[in-house]
Scaffold this motif. Structure first.
Motif, mmCIF file in Angstrom:
data_model
loop_
_atom_site.group_PDB
_atom_site.id
_atom_site.type_symbol
_atom_site.label_atom_id
_atom_site.label_comp_id
_atom_site.label_asym_id
_atom_site.label_seq_id
_atom_site.Cartn_x
_atom_site.Cartn_y
_atom_site.Cartn_z
ATOM 1 N N LEU A 203 0.839 -1.202 0.000
ATOM 2 C CA LEU A 203 0.000 0.000 0.000
ATOM 3 C C LEU A 203 0.874 1.252 0.000
ATOM 4 N N TRP A 204 1.906 1.245 0.827
ATOM 5 C CA TRP A 204 2.796 2.403 0.919
ATOM 6 C C TRP A 204 3.505 2.669 -0.411
ATOM 7 N N ASN A 205 4.055 1.619 -1.001
ATOM 8 C CA ASN A 205 4.813 1.786 -2.250
ATOM 9 C C ASN A 205 3.903 2.161 -3.417
ATOM 10 N N GLN A 206 2.725 1.558 -3.471
ATOM 11 C CA GLN A 206 1.792 1.904 -4.548
ATOM 12 C C GLN A 206 1.327 3.353 -4.439
ATOM 13 N N THR A 207 1.052 3.791 -3.211
ATOM 14 C CA THR A 207 0.589 5.164 -3.002
ATOM 15 C C THR A 207 1.654 6.162 -3.436
ATOM 16 N N LYS A 208 2.901 5.902 -3.048
ATOM 17 C CA LYS A 208 3.990 6.784 -3.473
ATOM 18 C C LYS A 208 4.157 6.756 -4.990
ATOM 19 N N GLY A 209 4.057 5.554 -5.568
ATOM 20 C CA GLY A 209 4.280 5.408 -7.001
ATOM 21 C C GLY A 209 3.265 6.158 -7.845
ATOM 22 N N ILE A 210 2.019 6.203 -7.383
ATOM 23 C CA ILE A 210 0.974 6.882 -8.152
ATOM 24 C C ILE A 210 1.290 8.363 -8.323
ATOM 25 N N PHE A 211 1.901 8.962 -7.303
ATOM 26 C CA PHE A 211 2.191 10.393 -7.366
ATOM 27 C C PHE A 211 3.345 10.729 -8.319
ATOM 28 N N VAL B 244 -9.497 -2.550 2.205
ATOM 29 C CA VAL B 244 -9.499 -1.116 1.901
ATOM 30 C C VAL B 244 -8.103 -0.532 2.131
ATOM 31 N N PRO B 245 -7.784 0.617 1.500
ATOM 32 C CA PRO B 245 -6.441 1.190 1.620
ATOM 33 C C PRO B 245 -6.241 1.960 2.923
ATOM 34 N N VAL B 246 -6.327 1.230 4.018
ATOM 35 C CA VAL B 246 -6.117 1.749 5.379
ATOM 36 C C VAL B 246 -5.028 0.883 5.993
ATOM 37 N N PHE B 247 -4.086 1.477 6.716
ATOM 38 C CA PHE B 247 -2.981 0.700 7.267
ATOM 39 C C PHE B 247 -3.395 -0.163 8.457
ATOM 40 N N VAL B 248 -4.129 0.414 9.413
ATOM 41 C CA VAL B 248 -4.496 -0.310 10.634
ATOM 42 C C VAL B 248 -5.941 0.024 11.011
ATOM 43 N N SER B 249 -6.624 -0.951 11.548
ATOM 44 C CA SER B 249 -7.993 -0.905 12.081
ATOM 45 C C SER B 249 -9.018 -1.340 11.033
ATOM 46 N N HIS B 250 -9.876 -2.246 11.458
ATOM 47 C CA HIS B 250 -10.956 -2.764 10.629
ATOM 48 C C HIS B 250 -12.269 -2.064 10.991
ATOM 49 N N SER B 251 -13.091 -1.854 9.972
ATOM 50 C CA SER B 251 -14.418 -1.278 10.164
ATOM 51 C C SER B 251 -15.469 -2.262 9.660
ATOM 52 N N GLU B 252 -16.679 -2.141 10.208
ATOM 53 C CA GLU B 252 -17.766 -3.040 9.815
ATOM 54 C C GLU B 252 -19.086 -2.284 9.794
ATOM 55 N N ALA B 253 -19.826 -2.449 8.709
ATOM 56 C CA ALA B 253 -21.205 -1.977 8.642
ATOM 57 C C ALA B 253 -22.093 -3.175 8.950
ATOM 58 N N VAL B 254 -22.863 -3.069 10.022
ATOM 59 C CA VAL B 254 -23.571 -4.236 10.554
ATOM 60 C C VAL B 254 -25.074 -3.973 10.639
ATOM 61 N N ASN B 255 -25.851 -4.892 10.094
ATOM 62 C CA ASN B 255 -27.303 -4.853 10.204
ATOM 63 C C ASN B 255 -27.759 -6.062 11.010
ATOM 64 N N ILE B 256 -28.573 -5.829 12.038
ATOM 65 C CA ILE B 256 -28.967 -6.888 12.968
ATOM 66 C C ILE B 256 -30.483 -6.969 13.057
ATOM 67 N N GLU B 257 -31.003 -8.183 12.993
ATOM 68 C CA GLU B 257 -32.437 -8.433 13.188
ATOM 69 C C GLU B 257 -32.623 -9.224 14.477
ATOM 70 N N PHE B 258 -33.507 -8.746 15.349
ATOM 71 C CA PHE B 258 -33.716 -9.339 16.671
ATOM 72 C C PHE B 258 -35.069 -10.040 16.772
ATOM 73 N N GLU B 259 -35.159 -10.948 17.725
ATOM 74 C CA GLU B 259 -36.443 -11.583 18.024
ATOM 75 C C GLU B 259 -37.356 -10.650 18.806
ATOM 76 N N LYS B 260 -36.776 -9.846 19.692
ATOM 77 C CA LYS B 260 -37.546 -8.962 20.560
ATOM 78 C C LYS B 260 -37.341 -7.508 20.139
ATOM 79 N N PRO B 261 -38.295 -6.644 20.455
ATOM 80 C CA PRO B 261 -38.127 -5.231 20.116
ATOM 81 C C PRO B 261 -36.953 -4.606 20.874
ATOM 82 N N ILE B 262 -36.192 -3.753 20.190
ATOM 83 C CA ILE B 262 -35.106 -3.002 20.815
ATOM 84 C C ILE B 262 -34.919 -1.715 20.007
ATOM 85 N N SER B 263 -34.927 -0.593 20.692
ATOM 86 C CA SER B 263 -34.783 0.687 20.020
ATOM 87 C C SER B 263 -33.306 1.069 19.925
ATOM 88 N N ALA B 264 -33.022 2.053 19.085
ATOM 89 C CA ALA B 264 -31.652 2.545 18.974
ATOM 90 C C ALA B 264 -31.180 3.132 20.301
#
Length: 342
Positions: free
Chosen positions: A170-178, A236-256
């Motif tokens: 990632l580092w070398n490709q990013t530098k190379g593009i410039f 993704v072109p990030v060096f450290v840390s993972h992210s997640e978009a999460v959708n959850i369906e529950f049996e019981k009602p729960i509000s945000a």
């Protein structure tokens, strides 16, 4: 009272992070031994204010070792973890080698610490996939409150999850593009700089990748086999840390609002959720932190009892090194680890 700890793979990204976290958390260490391959013998690594030289794995005697933290890849773990455990050390393995073995507990201490007792069968405890670890930390308190039926997750995983060579690419490709030097993919199937790749690990017959399969299977083993889960894993072109978009369906009602309150009190979770520009966490801010951050908590009106959220965590820490050290701490706190006579 301290313990004799060995770290296998001490020169790698996760191995070095293990050494840092052991020192940061003031883990009770009498002696720490960094281990690596023959080509890395003598390589110096830092442990607190000490500098230690790596010894070789294949000539080390583990008979007086209390805990062995393994971060040297699946093939080495398959060969060496049983040998190390046979000498009396408890192995905490960061690879995928033992995660799916019914006789090896797969542990995230905030979620299923009680299952640690199963280590006695083989003397091995498995660390989960980095994406799974942060996911289940956030899911566990919500599952306890409203029972999760189904989860849909898309991961946005940093290149550090693929090792040092991937970070260099990632580092070398990013530098190379410039300088108008068209990048040549080596570690990844396609260019990673200024791009995203919907492909992590090998493809399986059903169209999922092995990384996606890991998240699905491990979540069931750690949390609840009844949960239905589907995953799309993206690099993704990030060096450290993972992210997640999460959708959850529950049996019981729960509000945000209810979910937000529950997660604020949950171990390992930190809610940063303001509905304004910048009122959320990105991987950049999560790097170097121990918490699993949760943002963008909102109700999903397309299903009954649905929520969506954004989860971010440092994959080298909670996803790997920190979780392994927390497992070791749990062994001590629950009385499973007795210091061996010198």
């Amino acid at each position: 009272m301290g313990y004799r700890i060995a770290v296998v793979g001490a020169t790698g990204n996760v191995g070095r992070e293990m050494l840092n976290i052991l020192a940061e958390r003031e883990f009770p260490v009498d002696e720490l031994v960094p281990l690596a391959s023959r080509r890395s013998q003598g390589t110096e690594v830092s442990f607190g204010d000490k500098t230690l030289k790596c010894k070789t794995l294949d000539s080390f005697d583990f008979s007086n070792t209390d805990i062995c933290l393994m971060s040297a890849g699946g093939e080495i773990s398959k060969e060496w973890s049983p040998k190390i455990a046979a000498q009396g050390a408890i192995v905490i393995d960061n690879s995928s080698a033992w995660r799916y073995d019914a006789d090896v507990p797969l542990i995230v201490p905030e979620v299923n610490a009680d299952a640690i007792s199963g280590y006695t069968k083989k003397g091995i405890i498995a660390n989960p996939n980095c994406s799974t670890a942060q996911l289940v930390v956030a899911l566990k308190p919500l599952h306890d409150a409203a029972t999760i039926k189904r989860v849909v997750v898309a991961t946005y995983q940093s290149v550090s999850g693929a090792g040092k060579d991937a970070m260099d690419e990632l580092w070398n490709q990013t530098k190379g593009i410039f300088v108008n030097d068209e990048p040549e993919p080596k570690k990844f199937a396609k260019r990673i700089a200024f791009n995203v790749i919907p492909h992590i690990d090998v493809f399986m017959d059903d169209g999922y990748t092995k990384e996606e399969w890991k998240v699905m299977v491990e979540t069931k083993k750690i949390l609840d086999p009844k949960i239905k889960l589907t995953c799309t894993a993206v690099r993704v072109p990030v060096f450290v840390s993972h992210s997640e978009a999460v959708n959850i369906e529950f049996e019981k009602p729960i509000s945000a609002d209810e979910a937000r309150d529950i997660l604020r009190e949950a171990p390992g979770c930190l809610v940063i959720d303001k509905r304004e520009p910048g009122g959320y966490i990105t991987p950049y801010e999560a790097t170097g932190d121990d918490a699993t951050f949760i943002s963008r908590i909102r109700e999903d009106f397309t299903v009954e009892n649905g929520l969506s959220m954004w989860i971010v965590s440092d994959n080298l820490r909670k996803g790997a090194a920190l979780n392994a050290v927390q497992i070791a701490e749990s062994l001590i706190n629950r009385g499973y680890l007795k210091k061996k006579a010198a």
